[in-house]
Scaffold this active site. Structure first.
Site, PDB file in Angstrom:
ATOM      1  N   HIS A 134       1.350   5.817   3.497  1.00  0.00           N
ATOM      2  CA  HIS A 134       2.398   4.989   4.123  1.00  0.00           C
ATOM      3  C   HIS A 134       3.838   5.319   3.752  1.00  0.00           C
ATOM      4  CE1 HIS A 134       1.878   1.830   0.593  1.00  0.00           C
ATOM      5  NE2 HIS A 134       1.973   3.072   0.166  1.00  0.00           N
ATOM      6  N   HIS A 135       4.051   6.277   2.841  1.00  0.00           N
ATOM      7  CA  HIS A 135       5.434   6.581   2.436  1.00  0.00           C
ATOM      8  C   HIS A 135       6.055   7.768   3.171  1.00  0.00           C
ATOM      9  CE1 HIS A 135       5.175   3.732  -0.831  1.00  0.00           C
ATOM     10  NE2 HIS A 135       4.228   4.405  -1.466  1.00  0.00           N
ATOM     11  N   ALA A 136       5.250   8.629   3.775  1.00  0.00           N
ATOM     12  CA  ALA A 136       5.812   9.861   4.356  1.00  0.00           C
ATOM     13  C   ALA A 136       6.873   9.535   5.410  1.00  0.00           C
ATOM     14  CB  ALA A 136       4.685  10.699   4.975  1.00  0.00           C
ATOM     15  N   HIS A 173       5.542  -0.794  -1.713  1.00  0.00           N
ATOM     16  CA  HIS A 173       6.086  -1.169  -0.406  1.00  0.00           C
ATOM     17  C   HIS A 173       5.766  -0.116   0.659  1.00  0.00           C
ATOM     18  CE1 HIS A 173       9.730  -1.482   2.421  1.00  0.00           C
ATOM     19  NE2 HIS A 173       8.869  -2.420   2.759  1.00  0.00           N
ATOM     20  N   ASP A 175       7.171   1.456   2.970  1.00  0.00           N
ATOM     21  CA  ASP A 175       8.489   1.779   3.539  1.00  0.00           C
ATOM     22  C   ASP A 175       8.429   2.686   4.761  1.00  0.00           C
ATOM     23  OD1 ASP A 175       7.649   3.912   1.956  1.00  0.00           O
ATOM     24  OD2 ASP A 175       9.624   4.273   1.052  1.00  0.00           O
TER      25      ASP A 175
END
Ligand code: OKP
Ligand code: ZN
Length: 373
Positions: A134-136, A173, A175
């Site tokens: 989920h951060h890429a 998070h 993000d």
């Protein structure tokens, strides 16, 4: 009809980011073997599906041409691109690793395979445990994530005209997913995580609620260190079910990171399998179509136990607590569920409760009215 698909093949577990890297894809093979030992794949309503890599065009729904070309080239060991330009570094969170492009497209392929099975009506629930990265970002790697499979899967649903609710229980998070849909009212993102005051990536304050048409469609529930089952569940139940029900998504996408567990070395949240089970049971009731993704989780045995419990719940079966003896002897995992609890001093617990209540109140004030709740 089959109830739930498990989308996985061994190659997903064989990529090594770096010998001493905290993210060990081998946790996926451990999870698969624990599920197998517990008889999950021989349940009549279980479907084990082997994924193929995604195409490059799937990556380009979110990532830039240049980034995809750079990952491909760096993955082959070439020196045409400067790793630092894409947030890669040898000793940091995102090392360049041989084969990282192939590992990335196989992970995206797994989550897209799961997504397609839902759209084609083959199963109501599909779990891609390798996914949830989920951060890429569009043009750089972040937080161990090279390609953002949650965003790419959501883009696929959006192209079918669907509305998506995304719920992320990873300790960090969400993000990358939040940013991708920050101005959209077709995707409701809800992230519960340890506060950015203490944990990577530092964002995810409850005041972040979306922009323009997307105002009220990004939701953040930051939590304090030492948040335990009771505090977490109290906050989760007040926020996620009412918002998802009001939004009425066509598909629920969840990121089921296992790093909010008290044994996880990266976060300071203190959940046990008890809260995890309650969360999964609640999510299961929110939408008739459910794409479940993996995510973080850095204590290997904990990841295997929690995702085994999760897939059991997706199948609607109560797996026995005691792990079959052959597996127990090989890996030393005795029970699926926790039989110990973290000991948290009263003042810390109370501080965590106050923090959670403040986050909940902010969401109720800023977001609920937009959904007529
Ligand atoms: C990925 B996931 C500072 C340390 C940051 C990154 C953690 C990534 C977590 N350089 N570490 O959400 O579990
Ligand atoms: Zn995480």
């Amino acid at each position: 009809m089959q109830q739930a698909a498990y989308v996985y093949k061994k190659a997903l577990s064989e990529h090594v980011l770096r010998e001493d890297h905290v993210l060990q894809p081998s946790r996926l093979q451990l999870t698969y073997e624990l599920l197998d030992a517990c008889g999950a794949f021989s349940q009549p309503n279980s479907l084990l599906v082997s994924p193929e890599p995604s195409g490059e065009s799937d990556l380009l729904t979110f990532h830039t041409d240049e980034y995809v070309a750079a990952v491909k080239s760096l993955s082959r060991g070439e020196t045409k691109y400067n790793p630092a330009d894409y947030n890669f570094s040898d000793r940091g969170d995102n090392p360049v690793s041989p084969g990282m492009y192939e590992a990335g497209i196989l992970t995206v392929g797994a989550s897209l395979t799961a997504a397609r099975m839902l759209v084609e009506g083959k199963v109501p629930i599909a779990f891609s445990p390798a996914g949830g990265l989920h951060h890429a970002a569009p043009a750089y790697a972040s937080g161990f994530c090279v390609f953002n499979d949650p965003v790419i899967a959501i883009d696929y649903f959006l192209n079918k005209g669907m509305r998506i609710a995304y719920v992320d229980i990873d300790a960090h998070h969400a993000d990358g997913v939040q940013n991708a849909f920050y101005a959209s009212n077709k995707v409701l993102t809800i992230s519960l995580h340890e506060t950015g005051q203490f944990l990577f990536p530092g964002t995810g304050d409850s005041s972040e609620t979306g922009t323009g048409e997307g105002l009220g469609y990004a939701v953040n529930l930051p939590l304090a260190p030492y948040t335990d089952d009771q505090v977490y569940l109290g906050a989760f139940q007040q926020i996620a079910p009412p918002l998802v029900k009001a939004f009425q998504p066509d598909v629920l996408v969840t990121q089921l990171g296992a790093d909010a567990h008290y044994l996880d070395p990266l976060s300071h949240l203190c959940l046990t399998s008890h809260a995890y089970i309650e969360i999964i049971k609640t999510l299961r009731q929110l939408c008739p179509r459910w794409l479940a993704l993996g995510g973080g989780g850095y204590d290997l045995a904990t990841v295997a136990r929690l995702w085994t419990l999760a897939y059991g719940l997706m199948l609607g079966v109560e797996l026995p607590d005691e792990v079959p003896s052959a597996f127990r002897q090989r890996y030393g995992i005795e029970c699926l569920r926790d039989h110990q609890q973290p000991k948290i001093d009263a003042p810390l617990r109370e501080a965590a409760q106050r923090y959670a209540s403040a986050s909940v109140e902010t969401i109720k004030r800023l977001v609920f009215p937009i959904h007529n709740i």
